[in-house]
Motif scaffolding. Sequence first.
Motif, mmCIF file in Angstrom:
data_model
loop_
_atom_site.group_PDB
_atom_site.id
_atom_site.type_symbol
_atom_site.label_atom_id
_atom_site.label_comp_id
_atom_site.label_asym_id
_atom_site.label_seq_id
_atom_site.Cartn_x
_atom_site.Cartn_y
_atom_site.Cartn_z
ATOM 1 N N ALA A 89 3.728 4.087 5.951
ATOM 2 C CA ALA A 89 3.444 4.935 4.903
ATOM 3 C C ALA A 89 5.009 4.660 4.091
ATOM 4 N N PHE A 90 5.874 4.580 5.000
ATOM 5 C CA PHE A 90 7.014 3.551 3.990
ATOM 6 C C PHE A 90 7.172 2.350 3.602
ATOM 7 N N ASP A 91 6.091 1.864 4.543
ATOM 8 C CA ASP A 91 6.147 0.153 4.507
ATOM 9 C C ASP A 91 4.560 -0.358 3.058
ATOM 10 N N ALA A 92 4.145 1.314 3.362
ATOM 11 C CA ALA A 92 3.255 0.662 2.023
ATOM 12 C C ALA A 92 3.270 1.134 0.916
ATOM 13 N N VAL A 93 4.661 1.804 0.727
ATOM 14 C CA VAL A 93 4.896 1.971 -0.784
ATOM 15 C C VAL A 93 5.939 0.148 -1.337
ATOM 16 N N LEU A 94 6.537 -0.230 -0.358
ATOM 17 C CA LEU A 94 7.232 -1.559 -0.398
ATOM 18 C C LEU A 94 6.075 -2.680 -0.726
ATOM 19 N N LEU A 95 4.775 -2.487 -0.342
ATOM 20 C CA LEU A 95 3.592 -3.908 -0.312
ATOM 21 C C LEU A 95 3.465 -3.188 -1.651
ATOM 22 N N GLY A 96 2.692 -2.276 -2.400
ATOM 23 C CA GLY A 96 2.811 -1.295 -3.388
ATOM 24 C C GLY A 96 3.747 -2.965 -4.138
ATOM 25 N N VAL A 97 5.272 -2.150 -3.816
ATOM 26 C CA VAL A 97 5.789 -2.770 -5.024
ATOM 27 C C VAL A 97 5.917 -4.398 -4.936
ATOM 28 N N LEU A 98 5.071 -5.201 -3.925
ATOM 29 C CA LEU A 98 5.039 -6.302 -4.395
ATOM 30 C C LEU A 98 3.904 -7.033 -4.608
ATOM 31 N N ALA A 99 2.645 -5.885 -4.704
ATOM 32 C CA ALA A 99 1.530 -6.098 -5.020
ATOM 33 C C ALA A 99 1.531 -6.519 -6.489
ATOM 34 N N VAL A 100 2.542 -6.114 -7.549
ATOM 35 C CA VAL A 100 2.374 -5.091 -8.602
ATOM 36 C C VAL A 100 3.550 -6.606 -9.581
ATOM 37 N N THR A 101 5.084 -7.069 -8.602
ATOM 38 C CA THR A 101 5.534 -7.867 -8.559
ATOM 39 C C THR A 101 5.244 -9.305 -8.457
ATOM 40 N N VAL A 102 6.092 -9.684 -7.816
ATOM 41 C CA VAL A 102 6.013 -11.033 -7.045
ATOM 42 C C VAL A 102 5.803 -10.760 -5.673
ATOM 43 N N PRO A 103 5.373 -12.163 -5.053
ATOM 44 C CA PRO A 103 5.715 -11.895 -3.131
ATOM 45 C C PRO A 103 6.491 -11.792 -2.717
ATOM 46 N N CYS A 104 6.990 -11.621 -1.635
ATOM 47 C CA CYS A 104 8.042 -12.595 -0.419
ATOM 48 C C CYS A 104 7.302 -12.485 0.831
ATOM 49 N N LEU A 105 7.332 -13.871 0.957
ATOM 50 C CA LEU A 105 6.824 -14.013 2.499
ATOM 51 C C LEU A 105 7.353 -13.569 3.614
ATOM 52 N N ILE A 106 8.679 -13.976 4.178
ATOM 53 C CA ILE A 106 8.449 -13.005 4.768
ATOM 54 C C ILE A 106 8.423 -11.181 4.733
ATOM 55 N N CYS A 107 8.558 -10.297 3.717
ATOM 56 C CA CYS A 107 8.457 -9.488 4.107
ATOM 57 C C CYS A 107 6.593 -8.936 4.545
ATOM 58 N N LEU A 108 5.859 -9.418 3.994
ATOM 59 C CA LEU A 108 4.978 -9.873 4.644
ATOM 60 C C LEU A 108 4.778 -10.030 5.434
ATOM 61 N N VAL A 109 5.414 -11.226 6.322
ATOM 62 C CA VAL A 109 5.401 -11.425 8.049
ATOM 63 C C VAL A 109 5.779 -10.649 8.585
ATOM 64 N N VAL A 110 6.295 -9.395 8.249
ATOM 65 C CA VAL A 110 7.308 -8.053 8.589
ATOM 66 C C VAL A 110 6.699 -6.797 9.077
ATOM 67 N N ALA A 111 5.969 -6.638 7.722
ATOM 68 C CA ALA A 111 4.370 -6.036 7.066
ATOM 69 C C ALA A 111 3.508 -6.157 8.171
ATOM 70 N N ALA A 112 3.050 -7.331 8.740
ATOM 71 C CA ALA A 112 1.818 -7.868 9.359
ATOM 72 C C ALA A 112 2.421 -7.546 10.664
ATOM 73 N N VAL A 113 4.119 -7.218 11.283
ATOM 74 C CA VAL A 113 3.859 -7.515 12.518
ATOM 75 C C VAL A 113 4.038 -6.232 12.673
ATOM 76 N N LEU A 114 4.754 -5.098 11.507
ATOM 77 C CA LEU A 114 4.436 -3.934 11.839
ATOM 78 C C LEU A 114 2.310 -3.306 11.763
#
Length: 328
Positions: A89-114
């Motif tokens: 749920a916490f990561d979903a909030v962060l992903l929502g921020v990424l979706a409407v701003t600018v992408p972060c590659l390492i953040c998405l890799v960490v999210a994929a592992v989660l």
Amino acid sequence: MQASSMRILATILLALAGALLCAVSALDYTTPFCTTAGCALFKGTSIAGLSLYWIGAAGFFLLAVLYSVGRRLPLLRRTADWCLAAALAFDAVLLGVLAVTVPCLICLVVAAVLGATALAAWPTGSRWRRVLIVWAMLFAASVAGLGRGAVSPVPITEVPSPALQLYVSPTCPECRTAVLRLLARTELLGQTAFYPIAKTAEDERRLLAMHASLQEGRPLAEILRALVADAAAPDVPASSADRLRIWVMSMCNKIAVLHAGSQTVPFLQASAAGMLQLLSPPVPAATGAVPGAPTLPMPAGQGFSLPGLMQTPAPPQGCGFAEQTPCD
């Protein structure tokens, strides 16, 4: 070994991998591999003075411990599931921020592992999978943003740090006016990057002719006048590679304009310095220096927008991208 034991083992190993990835990211070891704009933007983000990466490392390690001990204690296993759901749920909030701003590659890799950790922990049919579905939707939106960020517009010729960026379609009347007005301002020509977009088959022929002229080393001003000329473009022999290159150029430029919030051309983007120069009177010595270029003023708001530091769409009298969209 039972399937459930294998699943728990995979969950523990993925959680430990996530903890390690977050730790090395917190220590800046992943910075050289993170090439997207969001990496620099979110690098120093913290909560209560703690880096998000260190929080992630602690969270992953806690999940590994809880699922490891939870194999023998059902209460801790349920606690682990609740902690994993909270992390998603916490990561979903962060992903929502990424979706409407600018992408972060390492953040998405960490999210994929989660997400992989959750897939391993929760078998098909588990009620916890509902949380994972919501997370997956936001993850997909963020990955789409990564793809948009990876696409860069392609100019006719490279201009280092251009003050003006003009997107045009060769057969668009408003585009022709915009290009000719900039040709009349020769002091701006070397600071302007031109991005062509093919709207019709005639546009494609003109872009192929433009490419051939570039290969011959003709002056940019001459190429631009031919690009937006009233006369139809001649058929130029072109290879499949040339046609593919033109298609990619046009598609990248369309995506850039759409991402900027417009669906029409001409579309102008100007830096603060570019706007000041554009709004200033023409340099007398430069006006008319290009043979055949009309001496026309470049007032604000005629034919295309002046977005300055912000990116705003062109006025509605421009031409749409779709072939069936007429020009006003």
